[in-house]
Enzyme design. Structure first.
Site: not given
Length: 247
Positions: A138, A151
């Site tokens: 990501s 995250y």
């Protein structure tokens, strides 16, 4: 690109990026193994893949070690080899440090521990086929976002894991990561985030190009990285974020 007689294992394949990756590989003659927790959605994706070639769906929870082992066992039993491993399964959740360790464990068990275990089990087969690994990371691995610290940490670790794999497994196996920015999927809806349906549109509007990335764009990058055209690429991270990291 032609992946005839190649076996591609895709986790998180029941929807979104993983589903599109599986479908696009099947269109290029690959045999695909699709792993996910939602059996109904998984079977629908498998049907789309089977319109182009062979596919096998495996319902599994990758936070369960025995089920991770079963994924590899079923893949080898069905197709006899693994040429490409796409580690796509993951979860996202807003977190706050004062709320304790529970969310940390959930995120890291899914986003990193399960990836490490599955990869370790697949590596002997990937070495035999001189295959490659593609980790779906990501853009948040490179920039902190509010309430997403854990995250972001998990994806930063994924990037370092990718580099470590590239070093450990060279020259037999290549390893790279794809680092998307906002992609229009139902990831946030599954995470139970209020307003998840519109949240990604908001993130997309905040990018330099003013849009989300399509799942097929991520799949196209995966096809390229898994192909002979990328034979000199390993240990790299490919950001596809419409410029959001520059804002």
């Amino acid at each position: 690109m032609d992946f005839k007689n190649k076996v591609v294992l895709v986790t998180g394949g029941s929807c979104g990026i993983g589903a599109e990756i599986a479908i696009q590989f099947s269109k290029q003659s690959a045999k695909v193994v699709i792993v996910g927790r939602n059996e109904e959605k998984l079977m629908k994706v498998a049907e789309q893949c089977e319109a182009h070639g062979e596919a096998h769906a495996v319902k599994a929870d990758l936070t369960n070690d025995l089920e991770v082992e079963r994924v590899v066992e079923e893949t080898i039993k069905r197709f006899g080899q693994i040429d490409v491993l796409i580690n796509n399964a993951g979860i996202v959740k807003n977190t706050k440090i004062e709320e304790g360790i529970s969310d940390y464990d959930k995120i890291f068990n899914t986003n990193l521990r399960s990836v490490y275990l599955l990869t370790s089990l697949a590596v002997p087969y990937l070495i035999k086929t001189k295959g490659n690994i593609i980790n779906i990371s990501s853009g948040t691995s490179k920039k902190i976002f509010p309430t997403m610290t854990v995250y972001c940490m998990s994806k930063a670790a994924m990037d370092m894991f990718t580099k470590g794999l590239a070093v450990e497994l060279a020259p037999s196996v290549r390893a790279n990561s794809i680092n998307p920015g906002p992609v229009k999927t139902d990831l946030w809806v599954h995470a139970g985030v209020e307003g998840g349906e519109t949240l990604m549109d908001m993130y997309g509007a905040a990018t330099l190009l003013g849009k989300c990335t399509a799942c097929k764009e991520i799949a196209d990058m995966a096809l390229y990285l898994a192909s002979d055209k990328a034979n000199s690429i390993t240990g790299s991270s490919f950001v596809i974020d419409n410029g959001i990291l520059l804002k």
